[in-house]
Write an enzyme that holds these catalytic residues in place. Sequence first.
Site, PDB file in Angstrom:
ATOM      1  N   GLU A   1     -20.328   4.448 -11.164  1.00 52.55           N
ATOM      2  CA  GLU A   1     -18.875   4.308 -11.349  1.00 52.55           C
ATOM      3  C   GLU A   1     -18.206   4.850 -10.254  1.00 52.55           C
ATOM      4  OE1 GLU A   1     -16.141   5.865 -14.340  1.00 52.55           O
ATOM      5  OE2 GLU A   1     -17.721   6.229 -15.842  1.00 52.55           O
TER       6      GLU A   1
ATOM      7  N   VAL B   1     -15.306   2.788 -16.132  1.00 52.79           N
ATOM      8  CA  VAL B   1     -16.551   1.587 -16.619  1.00 52.79           C
ATOM      9  C   VAL B   1     -15.974   0.427 -16.837  1.00 52.79           C
ATOM     10  CG1 VAL B   1     -17.531   1.476 -18.434  1.00 52.79           C
ATOM     11  CG2 VAL B   1     -17.164   3.588 -17.606  1.00 52.79           C
TER      12      VAL B   1
ATOM     13  N   ASP C   1      -4.125   3.031 -28.602  1.00 51.40           N
ATOM     14  CA  ASP C   1      -5.090   3.623 -27.305  1.00 51.40           C
ATOM     15  C   ASP C   1      -6.207   3.568 -27.627  1.00 51.40           C
ATOM     16  OD1 ASP C   1      -5.958   4.670 -25.559  1.00 51.40           O
ATOM     17  OD2 ASP C   1      -4.386   6.793 -25.117  1.00 51.40           O
TER      18      ASP C   1
ATOM     19  N   SER D   1      -9.802   2.478 -25.129  1.00 48.18           N
ATOM     20  CA  SER D   1     -10.011   1.544 -23.559  1.00 48.18           C
ATOM     21  C   SER D   1     -10.507   0.323 -24.154  1.00 48.18           C
ATOM     22  CB  SER D   1     -10.720   2.726 -23.358  1.00 48.18           C
ATOM     23  OG  SER D   1     -11.660   1.840 -22.154  1.00 48.18           O
ATOM     24  N   ALA D   2      -9.739  -0.255 -22.024  1.00 47.65           N
ATOM     25  CA  ALA D   2     -10.203  -1.616 -21.800  1.00 47.65           C
ATOM     26  C   ALA D   2     -11.388  -1.414 -21.616  1.00 47.65           C
ATOM     27  CB  ALA D   2      -9.464  -1.632 -20.357  1.00 47.65           C
TER      28      ALA D   2
ATOM     29  N   LYS E   1     -17.431  10.781 -26.760  1.00 48.38           N
ATOM     30  CA  LYS E   1     -17.620  11.814 -26.616  1.00 48.38           C
ATOM     31  C   LYS E   1     -16.296  12.014 -27.753  1.00 48.38           C
ATOM     32  CE  LYS E   1     -16.500  14.331 -22.457  1.00 48.38           C
ATOM     33  NZ  LYS E   1     -16.912  13.710 -20.791  1.00 48.38           N
TER      34      LYS E   1
HETATM   35  N1  PSU Z   1     -15.531   9.303 -20.563  1.00 49.94           N
HETATM   36  C1  PSU Z   1     -15.491  10.405 -20.032  1.00 49.94           C
HETATM   37  N2  PSU Z   1     -15.931  10.681 -18.494  1.00 49.94           N
HETATM   38  C2  PSU Z   1     -15.207   9.356 -17.722  1.00 49.94           C
HETATM   39  C3  PSU Z   1     -14.527   8.269 -17.956  1.00 49.94           C
HETATM   40  C4  PSU Z   1     -14.490   8.444 -19.657  1.00 49.94           C
HETATM   41  O1  PSU Z   1     -16.887  11.412 -19.977  1.00 49.94           O
HETATM   42  O2  PSU Z   1     -15.298  10.127 -16.541  1.00 49.94           O
HETATM   43  C5  PSU Z   1     -13.545   7.674 -17.777  1.00 49.94           C
HETATM   44  C6  PSU Z   1     -14.736   6.315 -17.930  1.00 49.94           C
HETATM   45  O3  PSU Z   1     -14.694   6.094 -15.964  1.00 49.94           O
HETATM   46  C7  PSU Z   1     -13.772   5.448 -18.539  1.00 49.94           C
HETATM   47  C8  PSU Z   1     -12.518   6.149 -18.442  1.00 49.94           C
HETATM   48  O4  PSU Z   1     -14.272   4.223 -17.884  1.00 49.94           O
HETATM   49  O5  PSU Z   1     -12.555   7.554 -18.136  1.00 49.94           O
HETATM   50  C9  PSU Z   1     -11.597   5.567 -19.953  1.00 49.94           C
HETATM   51  O6  PSU Z   1     -10.681   5.603 -19.629  1.00 49.94           O
HETATM   52  P1  PSU Z   1      -9.499   5.008 -20.351  1.00 49.94           P
HETATM   53  O7  PSU Z   1      -9.428   5.973 -21.824  1.00 49.94           O
HETATM   54  O8  PSU Z   1      -8.124   5.569 -19.758  1.00 49.94           O
HETATM   55  O9  PSU Z   1      -9.637   3.665 -20.981  1.00 49.94           O
HETATM   56 MN    MN Z   2      -6.206   4.928 -23.176  1.00 54.05          MN
END
Ligand code: PSU
Ligand code: MN
Length: 308
Positions: A22, A104, A136, A138-139, A157
């Site tokens: 990615e 992702v 909140d 994640s997608a 994490k």
């Molecule tokens: N967690 C990490 N490193 C990252 C990400 C998440 O430890 O770089 C990035 C990945 O690309 C993941 C995205 O898909 O953040 C998720 O973002 P969001 O929570 O806005 O969906």
């Molecule tokens: Mn989000």
Amino acid sequence: MLMISDEVRKAIESNQPVVALESTIISHGMPYPKNIETALRCEEIIRENGAIPATIAIIDGIIKVGLSKSEIEAIAKPDATVMKVSRRDLPLALSKKKNGALTVAATMIASQLAGIRFFATGGIGGVHRHGETTMDISADLEELKTTSVCVVSAGVKSILDIGKTLEYLETLGVPVIGFGVTEMPAFYTRDSDFDVPISLSSFEEVASFLKAKWDLPLPGGVLIANPIPKEFSYDKQAIDAAIEQALIECDAYSIKGKEITPYLLKRITEITEGASLVANMELVFNNAYVAANIAKIYFKENFPYETE
Ligand code: PSU
Ligand code: MN
């Protein structure tokens, strides 16, 4: 809208193992120049382990599968304007001819469009802390439900709610496999106090698990939770303190929506004065290694004539 490099296209057509990488981790997850170093080293590791790497991003409104070194550099430079693109953002990035780093979720979509089944990353997005009130989530999680790609990560994490993320994945029917462990790894550390629902410890077992799922067919992704190697795992108390501080700041500055994850990642690196970045890089390398080996065995068993 989708361009696949010659090397990656040939590998896909001849059933060679290909591993996607990615780009959000490059543009929004790590500071320059370590981000480039990490991206290039991941590609090398995948090659050393008998697979073909395909780093994916949007360059001038085109989804490119298999970036060149200069394209990786273009999205990695500190002065580059790179949109963070998840599922909902893809049409905007394409129609406005943007440069975009794929999360992702978006990398899974691009992989499936290209015919790639394996993907190595660092950590996935999940249910944020207090997700039950903020919503909140994640997608990445919904994408794992529908898109048939095996995602190798170092777990989740603890900027997120690990327990709720596991519950959500269970509801969506997404298998989470601890690779050689029975406890869900927490990215910087090997333990989280949450059991992993499935534990498998060889590349062969994972490859035949995937074959059983996809041959049924039971479409959708599989999350491999591959713990950071012991020698690089971070001190739990130190990382927890850094995460707590970053979360408090995030609240104080009212950071919202898609900015939250990049903000927290940046602050954790700063608070630990770069020490957590070393752990982050090493766990990504380990994921690239594991993804390449699972892919290699998967393709050897499914397409023995083409790959031998
Ligand atoms: N967690 C990490 N490193 C990252 C990400 C998440 O430890 O770089 C990035 C990945 O690309 C993941 C995205 O898909 O953040 C998720 O973002 P969001 O929570 O806005 O969906
Ligand atoms: Mn989000």
